[in-house]
Design a protein around this motif. Structure first.
Motif, PDB file in Angstrom:
ATOM      1  N   ASP A  25      42.940 -15.062  -3.533  1.00  9.29           N
ATOM      2  CA  ASP A  25      44.281 -14.470  -3.635  1.00  9.29           C
ATOM      3  C   ASP A  25      45.123 -15.113  -4.730  1.00  9.29           C
ATOM      4  OD1 ASP A  25      43.718 -12.720  -1.616  1.00  9.29           O
ATOM      5  OD2 ASP A  25      44.916 -13.751  -0.098  1.00  9.29           O
ATOM      6  N   LEU A  26      44.952 -16.418  -4.953  1.00  6.40           N
ATOM      7  CA  LEU A  26      45.803 -17.128  -5.900  1.00  6.40           C
ATOM      8  C   LEU A  26      45.197 -17.276  -7.290  1.00  6.40           C
ATOM      9  CD1 LEU A  26      47.235 -19.934  -3.604  1.00  6.40           C
ATOM     10  CD2 LEU A  26      48.288 -17.768  -4.284  1.00  6.40           C
ATOM     11  N   HIS A  27      43.940 -16.949  -7.446  1.00 12.15           N
ATOM     12  CA  HIS A  27      43.285 -17.092  -8.748  1.00 12.15           C
ATOM     13  C   HIS A  27      43.872 -16.090  -9.737  1.00 12.15           C
ATOM     14  CE1 HIS A  27      40.144 -17.154 -11.793  1.00 12.15           C
ATOM     15  NE2 HIS A  27      39.920 -18.369 -11.348  1.00 12.15           N
ATOM     16  N   GLU A  42      35.353 -23.931  13.999  1.00 11.01           N
ATOM     17  CA  GLU A  42      36.616 -24.267  13.333  1.00 11.01           C
ATOM     18  C   GLU A  42      36.385 -24.607  11.856  1.00 11.01           C
ATOM     19  OE1 GLU A  42      40.693 -24.899  12.768  1.00 11.01           O
ATOM     20  OE2 GLU A  42      39.581 -23.802  14.289  1.00 11.01           O
ATOM     21  N   GLN A  43      35.322 -25.348  11.552  1.00 12.20           N
ATOM     22  CA  GLN A  43      35.008 -25.676  10.156  1.00 12.20           C
ATOM     23  C   GLN A  43      34.731 -24.408   9.349  1.00 12.20           C
ATOM     24  OE1 GLN A  43      31.753 -28.458  10.156  1.00 12.20           O
ATOM     25  NE2 GLN A  43      33.010 -30.145  10.892  1.00 12.20           N
ATOM     26  N   GLU A  44      34.003 -23.473   9.900  1.00 13.84           N
ATOM     27  CA  GLU A  44      33.698 -22.220   9.212  1.00 13.84           C
ATOM     28  C   GLU A  44      34.969 -21.381   9.014  1.00 13.84           C
ATOM     29  OE1 GLU A  44      30.492 -20.260  11.257  1.00 13.84           O
ATOM     30  OE2 GLU A  44      29.124 -21.944  10.896  1.00 13.84           O
ATOM     31  N   ARG A  45      35.852 -21.393  10.012  1.00 16.73           N
ATOM     32  CA  ARG A  45      37.109 -20.659   9.889  1.00 16.73           C
ATOM     33  C   ARG A  45      37.957 -21.241   8.763  1.00 16.73           C
ATOM     34  NH1 ARG A  45      42.187 -21.148  10.925  1.00 16.73           N
ATOM     35  NH2 ARG A  45      42.016 -23.151  11.934  1.00 16.73           N
ATOM     36  N   GLU A  63      39.197 -19.454   5.264  1.00 22.12           N
ATOM     37  CA  GLU A  63      40.607 -19.417   4.871  1.00 22.12           C
ATOM     38  C   GLU A  63      40.802 -19.960   3.457  1.00 22.12           C
ATOM     39  OE1 GLU A  63      42.848 -21.584   7.764  1.00 22.12           O
ATOM     40  OE2 GLU A  63      42.953 -19.890   9.142  1.00 22.12           O
ATOM     41  N   ARG A  64      40.122 -21.073   3.123  1.00 20.12           N
ATOM     42  CA  ARG A  64      40.235 -21.656   1.782  1.00 20.12           C
ATOM     43  C   ARG A  64      39.697 -20.694   0.719  1.00 20.12           C
ATOM     44  NH1 ARG A  64      38.406 -26.270   4.440  1.00 20.12           N
ATOM     45  NH2 ARG A  64      36.323 -25.938   3.618  1.00 20.12           N
ATOM     46  N   GLU A  65      38.565 -20.065   0.983  1.00 15.65           N
ATOM     47  CA  GLU A  65      37.989 -19.119   0.025  1.00 15.65           C
ATOM     48  C   GLU A  65      38.898 -17.910  -0.162  1.00 15.65           C
ATOM     49  OE1 GLU A  65      34.079 -18.280   1.493  1.00 15.65           O
ATOM     50  OE2 GLU A  65      33.298 -20.234   0.865  1.00 15.65           O
ATOM     51  N   HIS A  66      39.476 -17.418   0.923  1.00 19.78           N
ATOM     52  CA  HIS A  66      40.383 -16.277   0.844  1.00 19.78           C
ATOM     53  C   HIS A  66      41.631 -16.651   0.033  1.00 19.78           C
ATOM     54  CE1 HIS A  66      42.335 -12.563   2.011  1.00 19.78           C
ATOM     55  NE2 HIS A  66      43.384 -13.253   2.396  1.00 19.78           N
TER      56      HIS A  66
END
Length: 114
Positions: free
Chosen positions: A31-33, A17-20, A24-27
């Motif tokens: 996307d928002l950068h 779950e931590q890796e997921r 998600e945060r990196e993705h």
């Protein structure tokens, strides 16, 4: 034995779950950068005493902060930028005062954090 097996399974699930969540945060960050869609320009402004200004335009709404870098250990504020930047709108900001006879900026770079 069953308690140890249950604890091991819970630890494994927690790690997955931590890796997921990290993925998600990196993705989301990618996307928002505002990468290459951000336009930054600089220009001198003023008559008797000139100042170096910049203009920033982003393609999507972002929260941002900027600071000037004057050398390896010297940073300064960039004034005039709001915290929330709206898309397709030019924001003008002050970089530095321009002294008489000055031919190049004292600021080495501007660091934007979105």
């Amino acid at each position: 034995m069953a308690a140890q097996k249950s604890a091991d399974e819970a630890a494994t699930m927690s790690q997955i779950e931590q890796e997921r969540r990290k993925d998600e945060r990196e993705h989301l960050h990618r996307d928002l950068h505002p990468t290459d869609q951000t336009v930054v320009e600089s220009f001198l402004k003023g008559s008797a005493r000139q100042n170096l200004f910049g203009s920033l335009t982003v393609k999507r709404e972002v929260r941002g902060h900027a600071e000037t870098v004057l050398g390896p250990n010297a940073r300064g504020p960039v004034t005039g930028l709001p915290l929330l930047l709206l898309p397709n709108r030019a924001y003008e900001f002050h970089i530095e005062d321009w002294r008489d006879g000055q031919t190049k900026p004292q600021v080495d770079e501007i660091v934007f954090k979105f």
